[in-house]
Design a protein around this motif. Structure first.
Motif, mmCIF file in Angstrom:
data_model
loop_
_atom_site.group_PDB
_atom_site.id
_atom_site.type_symbol
_atom_site.label_atom_id
_atom_site.label_comp_id
_atom_site.label_asym_id
_atom_site.label_seq_id
_atom_site.Cartn_x
_atom_site.Cartn_y
_atom_site.Cartn_z
ATOM 1 N N GLY A 1 0.819 -1.205 0.000
ATOM 2 C CA GLY A 1 0.000 0.000 0.000
ATOM 3 C C GLY A 1 0.852 1.254 0.000
ATOM 4 N N ALA A 2 1.863 1.275 0.858
ATOM 5 C CA ALA A 2 2.684 2.485 0.973
ATOM 6 C C ALA A 2 3.399 2.770 -0.337
ATOM 7 N N GLN A 3 3.822 1.726 -1.027
ATOM 8 C CA GLN A 3 4.481 1.991 -2.312
ATOM 9 C C GLN A 3 3.456 2.465 -3.339
ATOM 10 N N ALA A 58 -4.874 10.303 9.268
ATOM 11 C CA ALA A 58 -4.374 9.368 8.245
ATOM 12 C C ALA A 58 -3.360 8.400 8.829
ATOM 13 N N HIS A 59 -3.263 7.257 8.179
ATOM 14 C CA HIS A 59 -2.238 6.277 8.526
ATOM 15 C C HIS A 59 -0.862 6.928 8.341
ATOM 16 N N GLY A 60 0.100 6.514 9.167
ATOM 17 C CA GLY A 60 1.434 7.110 9.120
ATOM 18 C C GLY A 60 2.100 7.042 7.764
ATOM 19 N N THR A 61 1.714 6.050 6.956
ATOM 20 C CA THR A 61 2.354 5.959 5.640
ATOM 21 C C THR A 61 2.030 7.175 4.777
ATOM 22 N N ASN A 62 0.844 7.783 4.956
ATOM 23 C CA ASN A 62 0.480 8.903 4.070
ATOM 24 C C ASN A 62 1.460 10.067 4.202
ATOM 25 N N VAL A 112 -6.666 11.051 0.976
ATOM 26 C CA VAL A 112 -7.740 10.808 1.944
ATOM 27 C C VAL A 112 -8.078 9.312 1.960
ATOM 28 N N THR A 113 -8.174 8.771 3.151
ATOM 29 C CA THR A 113 -8.555 7.367 3.301
ATOM 30 C C THR A 113 -10.079 7.296 3.351
ATOM 31 N N ASN A 114 -10.643 6.414 2.540
ATOM 32 C CA ASN A 114 -12.095 6.322 2.506
ATOM 33 C C ASN A 114 -12.545 4.881 2.288
ATOM 34 N N ASN A 150 -12.746 6.100 6.239
ATOM 35 C CA ASN A 150 -11.580 6.573 6.980
ATOM 36 C C ASN A 150 -11.203 5.624 8.117
ATOM 37 N N THR A 151 -10.162 5.988 8.842
ATOM 38 C CA THR A 151 -9.643 5.054 9.848
ATOM 39 C C THR A 151 -10.540 4.979 11.086
ATOM 40 N N ALA A 152 -11.595 5.790 11.113
ATOM 41 C CA ALA A 152 -12.572 5.611 12.191
ATOM 42 C C ALA A 152 -13.697 4.693 11.707
HETATM 43 C C1 LIG Z 1 -5.081 3.093 6.139
HETATM 44 C C2 LIG Z 1 -3.786 2.483 5.694
HETATM 45 N N1 LIG Z 1 -3.064 3.100 4.746
HETATM 46 C C3 LIG Z 1 -1.901 2.590 4.317
HETATM 47 C C4 LIG Z 1 -1.387 1.434 4.835
HETATM 48 C C5 LIG Z 1 -0.054 0.927 4.351
HETATM 49 O O1 LIG Z 1 -0.188 -0.214 3.572
HETATM 50 P P1 LIG Z 1 0.998 -1.253 3.422
HETATM 51 O O2 LIG Z 1 1.241 -1.840 4.753
HETATM 52 O O3 LIG Z 1 0.459 -2.222 2.447
HETATM 53 O O4 LIG Z 1 2.164 -0.527 2.902
HETATM 54 C C6 LIG Z 1 -2.096 0.760 5.843
HETATM 55 C C7 LIG Z 1 -1.546 -0.479 6.434
HETATM 56 O O5 LIG Z 1 -1.892 -0.941 7.474
HETATM 57 C C8 LIG Z 1 -3.330 1.295 6.282
HETATM 58 O O6 LIG Z 1 -4.063 0.681 7.212
#
Ligand SMILES: Cc1ncc(COP(=O)(O)O)c(C=O)c1O
Length: 1002
Positions: A594-596, A627-631, A684-686, A688-690
């Motif tokens: 996902g992060a990539q 947002a997730h830390g990767t964003n 934007v995560t949709n 979302n994380t909630a």
């Molecule tokens: C909301 C969200 N975004 C991004 C990621 C990152 O994805 P990945 O672990 O596949 O790089 C995660 C992973 O847990 C996630 O929950």
């Protein structure tokens, strides 16, 4: 041709034969809907604007029944034509060991999540520890991370590390002798960042890195942070690694050595710790072939290591990736835990050392097991077989008229570049017709020369017959005169003088040891695995079966396309599948996680803005705070540096959520209005994380588009909306689908993940890598997008995982995809409905907001007070409650993310109503227990193999390896088996927990 028999009995597996792998029966579904006051699954989405939903079924074919699916994947695999192959080009193929299938069948290892709960994950942690230690033994490096995606992205992380470590130096010199696929990834990732990559040219006389040119550059510059070079280069030549390493030390910069771990055996090539007078500073390598066959290019394994000793204890803190460290539990038992996490995206967000989250964890575990099964003896045998094989071939084929070793004075190991008297493409075509994949055309790697060059590689895979066949092919083509050429001897200073002392264990012993480790983890096979945002659903066995079919596993990604039609068809079809699922017109298969995928998205944004002359001016990325830390980590990695000058913000601008849990649209509008011409995009995560659907997503997208920006949707939560919400209709420009979440590829204890990124018309021309196309004659080929943003993988991503996701989607069809999402939402909402009666929920003002796939529980102020009165600080209360789940035989929910005091629960669609009810009862009992006996939180968990791990001490003085001998590290047994805990009645368990606590504090 007949099908390969199944290696499991599907009818004996509880979850394998359920329609669409959905746990709930029709009666369950009706009962849950009734409980929620609904009559049909569609009602779950009634709060979403109907214009944003797909009208009718999405464009996927009908679901395949089990046997049809078995037939189908066999037919596809049989369309591939693997042949004796002499192709390596950085992805060598070795004989797969007999343990690979067995280790890959240990579900406790393959299906578990990242070991964030060390007390319930010693299995994964121990396998990674063994991997780190063995790679340490092989290379001489003290700190080996576990792991990164693959060699090229790993090398990029190493370059960034050099940039961090060497002050005021933003340029790294990379040898042109590195594989072109890797160079393309480096260039793509470096674009728009502060890291500048320059090439060190190849010397046409030696076919090696031009050291004189390098010296000249180093002598005239002060902005160089490091040099990166291979041990065996893109022409098969052995580099002068001593001179290269010494130069780096002399200039006080970092040397990054690219090695092949299979060749560091006793009697073979010397390890990077022995390069030059003081050894290389960092090493990177591809490790896929330690464990796996070519698998059409992936999953790979990015090996990274750095020195960590009395002279240098700190550089490790500037590196990327996960480390497992030795730790103690509260009773002083030795155990393992993830350490150095303070560098990682989930903690440091935009200041993290990397955006990587899911890595290639399971491939590291597998590589460790394979190293034990190989032992020193096996390594040496394989390395020498390749070396002897290439010598034999050279001696014979150079008898042909005009066939020469191109660099006769340069030592080689198991690869060589030959000069041919005819076009290399022509020779390869003839060879294919005669049944061989006879190497790689490297003519263009020497742009200045106009020569026909062929790179040949030999490992332990080719049989004598294969080698003889290749020789005869050369003789038939070019004749056989004279005595042929001998390759020069490899000078002794290129060779290893000691032995890595990798123990050799019997295959059975390795397998049973890893099986015992697997049983220390939990798996979604066992029951609900409630990690929010991680989508821990059932991973069908048939996916693994498909990915393991010959033809799929053994084809090299650079095999001629004519012989790879099955794999190309599968890739083409998975592109089509994700177009249908997202509603978007184009897809890339390249991203490895996902992060990539996020990075691919942002790099496309940059390419798009650049193409419109706005590359420099659009420097703002808007990201919600939740947002997730990767964003944020991805945005930084892409080059969006965050800083404020004179009150003007640059880089990431964070926006808040409303009390309703949705993003604050007014705030986004304010950012857009304040920064005309500067918005690059939003992420934007949709949902979302909630767990809440962003009902204003389309309005937000419209505003961003009006401002000239682009819209990235983090699709980690697609399990709630796949096949239901049309992402094109809500204005998405790019979205990743984590295949290890919604699309059922196993998590592998942290990876490999995989991802597909789908894009809008706006970004179609900027896609990375190649696109697979179906031609008029029905065959499959590739093309590159007109303004491609570059490349993120040497080939098409973690191919074996594409096979798994593809197989899953074939089993689901349009009906199954839609239903799987709906039942995931139904299961979460049903569970929420039950638990919200006893638990307060977050975000605060959202009790009645419709939850999608997950929800967040918290505690009342009274409960927090009781916990504090019992001696546990409020800041630790949620983490401790997470540990209490382990005492009930379940994995913990996601703790303290995205809300500090939250427990995020995601049940997925894989479980029955009875399982959901049982889990709800457990969660309710946990609260009751905490209210009656909060003191138990002092000592949780009580029944796992170890007590609570002291992660703080483990981080202070990291211990990262031990000498692995034939006596493998001890495995501590469970105090009470997790399955037994899940079967116990709650009242019994509560009594057991209270009793166990009393005993501990006595
Ligand atoms: C909301 C969200 N975004 C991004 C990621 C990152 O994805 P990945 O672990 O596949 O790089 C995660 C992973 O847990 C996630 O929950």
């Amino acid at each position: 041709m007949a099908n390969i028999p199944l290696n499991y009995q599907p009818e004996k597996l509880e979850r394998e034969m359920k329609p669409f792998y959905i746990g709930a029966s029709e009666a369950d579904i009706q009962a849950m809907l009734k409980e929620l006051g609904m009559s049909k699954l569609e009602d779950l989405y009634s709060h979403i604007n109907p214009a944003h939903l797909f009208k009718g079924p999405i464009a996927l074919p009908k679901p395949l029944q089990y046997q049809e699916l078995v037939d189908h994947v066999n037919t596809l695999a049989q369309k591939n034509k693997p042949r004796p192959s002499f192709i390596s080009d950085g992805l060598p193929n070795y004989k797969a060991l007999d343990i690979v299938g067995d280790i890959c069948s240990i579900r406790g290892l393959t299906t578990a999540y990242t070991p964030y709960q060390p007390e319930r994950s010693q299995g994964t942690l121990q396998t990674l520890w063994i991997y780190q230690s063995l790679i340490g033994q092989l290379t001489g490096f003290e700190a080996v991370n576990a792991s990164l995606y693959d060699r090229s992205t790993c090398l990029f992380e190493a370059l960034l590390c050099a940039q961090r470590l060497v002050k005021n130096a933003n340029t790294v010199l990379v040898s042109e002798a590195i594989y072109p696929g890797d160079l393309a990834v480096l260039d793509t990732q470096a674009k728009e960042t502060t890291l500048k990559i320059e090439r060190i040219p190849l010397d046409p006389k030696t076919g090696r890195t031009d050291i004189e040119a390098l010296k000249k550059t180093l002598n005239s510059r002060s902005d160089i942070a490091g040099i990166a070079f291979p041990q065996i280069n893109t022409l098969g030549n052995l580099e002068d690694v001593d001179a290269l390493t010494d130069l780096a030390w002399e200039k006080n910069i970092k040397s990054i050595a690219m090695i092949d771990p299979m060749l560091l055996a006793a009697k073979a090539l010397k390890p990077p710790v022995a390069f030059g007078k003081k050894g290389a500073h960092m090493l990177v390598a591809e490790g896929q072939h330690l464990a796996l066959a070519a698998n059409f290019g992936g999953p790979g394994l990015g090996i990274f290591a750095i020195r960590y000793n009395d002279e240098d204890k700190n550089s490790i803190r500037s590196t990327a990736g996960r480390y497992v460290g030795k730790a103690l539990d509260s009773k002083g038992r030795e155990c393992k835990a993830l350490i150095l996490s303070t560098r990682e995206q989930h903690i440091r967000r935009e200041k993290a050392t990397s955006n990587i989250c899911s890595n290639q964890s399971f491939i590291s575990s597998l590589a460790g097991a394979c190293m034990l099964a190989r032992g020193d003896e096996g390594f040496t045998k394989s390395a020498l077989t390749g070396m002897n094989g290439i010598r034999k071939i050279v001696k014979e084929v150079t008898k042909g008229a005009g066939v020469e070793v191109r660099f006769p004075q340069t030592p080689v190991w198991n690869e060589v570049t030959l000069k041919l008297p005819i076009k290399t493409t022509e020779f390869l075509k003839i060879a294919r017709e005669k049944g061989f994949h006879a190497g790689v055309d490297v003519s263009t790697r020497f742009k200045a020369l106009n020569e026909n060059l062929l790179l040949l590689a030999v490992t332990d895979l080719q049989t004598d017959k294969d080698i003889q066949g290749l020789i005869e092919l050369f003789h038939a083509q070019f004749g056989k005169i004279g005595s042929g050429s001998e390759l020069i001897a490899v000078p002794t200073h290129y060779l290893r003088t000691d032995s890595p002392e990798i123990p050799k264990l019997a295959s059975n012993d390795v397998v049973s040891y890893y099986q015992r480790l697997g049983s220390q983890n939990l798996s979604p096979d066992d029951g609900i695995y409630p990690l929010g945002s991680c989508t821990m659903k059932y991973n069908p066995y048939i996916n693994d079966y498909a990915a393991g079919l010959p033809g799929i596993t053994d084809l090299h990604p650079q095999a001629p396309f004519e012989d790879a039609q099955g794999n190309l068809e599968l890739l083409w079809e998975i592109q089509e599948q994700f177009k249908a699922i997202t509603g978007l017109p184009a897809v890339t298969t390249q991203p490895l996680a996902g992060a990539q995928g996020e990075l691919v998205g942002l790099k496309m944004f940059q390419a798009y803005h650049r193409s419109r002359g706005e590359g420099d001016s659009r420097d703002i990325i808007i990201i919600p705070r939740s947002a997730h830390g990767t964003n944020p980590a991805t945005a930084t990695m892409a080059g969006y540096d965050t800083f404020t000058v004179d009150g003007v913000q640059h880089g990431i601008v964070l926006v808040d959520a409303l009390p309703s849990g949705e993003m604050n649209l007014a705030q986004i509008k304010e950012v857009l209005d304040k920064n005309p011409g500067r918005i690059a995009g939003v992420m934007v995560t949709n949902p979302n994380t909630a767990g809440i659907f962003e009902t204003n997503f389309a309005s937000m997208a419209e505003l961003v588009h009006q401002a000239g920006g682009l819209v990235y949707m983090d699709g980690a939560n697609m399990n709630a909306v796949a096949g239901i919400v049309n992402l094109n209709a809500i204005g998405v420009d790019a979205v990743h689908n984590n295949l290890h979440k919604t699309w059922t590829i196993p998590h592998g204890g942290g990876g490999p993940g995989d991802a597909m990124v789908a894009v809008s018309e706006r970004l179609k021309d900027f896609l990375p890598g190649v696109q697979i196309e179906k031609k008029g004659d029905g065959s499959f080929g590739v093309f590159t997008a007109a303004k491609s943003c570059g490349s993120f993988h040497r080939h098409w991503g973690n191919f074996a995982h594409k096979v798994r996701a593809y197989t899953y989607i074939k089993a689901l069809g349009a009906e199954g995809v839609t239903k799987m999402s709906a039942v995931a939402v139904l299961s979460a909402r049903y569970l929420y409905h039950k638990l919200a009666k006893s638990y307060p929920t977050l975000p605060d003002a959202t009790v009645s907001a419709p939850r999608m796939h997950e929800f967040i529980l918290t505690l009342s102020p009274e409960t927090f007070k009781k916990i504090e009165a019992a001696g546990v600080m409020k800041a630790q209360a949620i983490a401790r409650i997470g540990k209490l789940f382990l005492d009930f035989g379940f994995h913990a929910p996601t703790v303290a993310f995205p809300e500090q005091y939250g427990l995020m629960v995601e049940p997925t669609e894989s479980f029955t109503k009875a399982e959901l009810d049982q889990f709800a009862a457990v969660v309710e009992n946990i609260l009751k227990l905490v209210n009656t006996n909060p003191e138990v939180l002092q000592t949780v968990p009580h029944f796992t193999p170890i007590d609570r791990v002291d992660e703080v001490t483990a981080n202070k003085n990291p211990i990262l390896t031990e000498k692995i001998t034939a006596k493998l590290p001890a495995i501590l047994p469970d105090r009470v088996d997790a399955a037994k805990l899940r079967q116990s009645t709650s009242s019994d368990l509560c009594a057991m927990i209270v009793e166990a606590h009393k005993k501990e504090v006595k």
